[in-house]
Every structure is written in C-alpha cells, then in structure tokens.
Design a protein around this motif. Structure first.
Motif: not given
Length: 206
Positions: A77-88
């Motif tokens: 929604q922010r237009g900044d898809p999360v990476t797997s590392g960031r999700l961790g």
C-alpha cells in the motif's frame, strides 16, 4: 486484510498509555479520561485479535503467517514492496525463518515473489490478487463499519486520533523490543523470562 484502522498487529501486546505496571507514570489511573482511553484500547486490542484469529483460522494461517501477510500488505500500500530480509526484521525472526513463512504464504496463494527491476539481486514479496479478494470478502464489512465510525469525526479530530495511534504503536513496539531483549537475555542465562502484567490483557486495569 484490508486497509482498516481497527486491526492492529496480530500479536497484540500491552499499551504504553497504562503506566501502572511501568512504575514511572500513574496518570492513566488518576485521570478518568486516561483510564477510559486505556480501557477502550484494551477492548479494541481484544476484539481486533478475535477478528484476526477468525480470519487466520479460515485461511489456515499461523500467528506469524498472519503478521507477515499484514506487513506485506502495508508495504504494498505504501508503494514500497518488502524484501524477504526486511520481512524477517519486521517479524523479529532469522532470514531462514522468514523464507519459510514466505514459502507457506506463497503455497497458499497469498503472496508471490518477484525480482526488483532496479536491483535483480533483491527479491520482493507481493500481496497476491487472490489474497486481496479473499481478504476483501472477509474484511469488507469491517471496513464499512470503520468508515461509519470515522464519519462521526471531522478531519482535525481524525488527525489527532491518527497521531495518537501512531505514537502509541511506536511506544508499543519499543516495549515489545525491550521485553524481547530481556527475555532473550534471561533465557541465555538460564533464568525464567520476566512476565510483567500486560495492560491490554482481558480484565487488566479496567
């Protein structure tokens, strides 16, 4: 999960507005208005958890799966898809554990991965259209109820509410991190982790 203001993070947690258990501030109990705010936040947390658990149960999602899905949706929604590392990092788990969560969500059709066009080494996690449709069906009525509630407040009041909730979320996250650090330290030392009263637990400080 849709963009409603009534569903906080699935893990729940204490509310920093209630200072009795921290020992430094007692205003939440001395001031009837603050006491009512704390009680309302407790009820909101409890009811939000019930909604989240109902959705998770319907979709066969675990606690951390639902939280991960919320982070993915909000990043989208922010237009900044999360990476797997960031999700961790957001989940407070290792990159391997985050990959396992993403794998489960992808198999269930809730998310999909893609390579970042600007940096092909980065893998982005996206909220799938199928998940959006399922969440819209489940949370649509809640979104309409939320809109009805917000219609009772003018723009200035809503900005105040938004600022309050944003600041309380930061305080909550800070407390969660500090208690997590203390729990990890106690575990490493072989001592039982501290278990302070949680003001948002049902029946607490009402």
């Amino acid at each position: 999960m849709t963009d409603t203001t009534t569903t906080p993070g699935p893990r729940g947690g204490g509310t920093a507005a209630d200072g009795e258990h921290g020992g430094a501030h007692t205003g939440a109990h001395d001031d009837p208005v603050r006491r009512d705010v704390v009680a309302s936040m407790q009820r909101l947390t409890t009811e939000s958890q019930r909604v989240a658990q109902a959705f998770a149960g319907q979709q066969g999602l675990g606690h951390i799966d639902l939280e991960a899905l919320l982070h993915v949706m909000q990043a989208e929604q922010r237009g900044d898809p999360v990476t797997s590392g960031r999700l961790g990092d957001l989940l407070g788990v290792t990159s391997g554990a985050a990959t396992g969560v993403i794998d489960r969500l992808e198999r269930a059709g809730h998310v999909h991965r893609s390579r970042d066009d600007a940096d092909r080494r980065r893998v982005l996690v996206h909220y799938s259209e199928a998940a959006r449709a399922v969440a819209g069906q489940f949370f649509g009525p809640l979104g309409r109820l939320s809109a009805t509630v917000m219609d009772q407040f003018d723009a200035a009041e809503l900005r105040t509410v938004q600022r309050f909730l944003a600041d309380m979320s930061v305080a909550m996250a800070e407390h969660a991190r500090s208690t997590g650090d203390r729990s990890a330290a106690a575990s490493a030392a072989g001592a039982p982790a501290p278990t302070p009263d949680s003001p948002t637990a049902p029946g607490a400080a009402r």
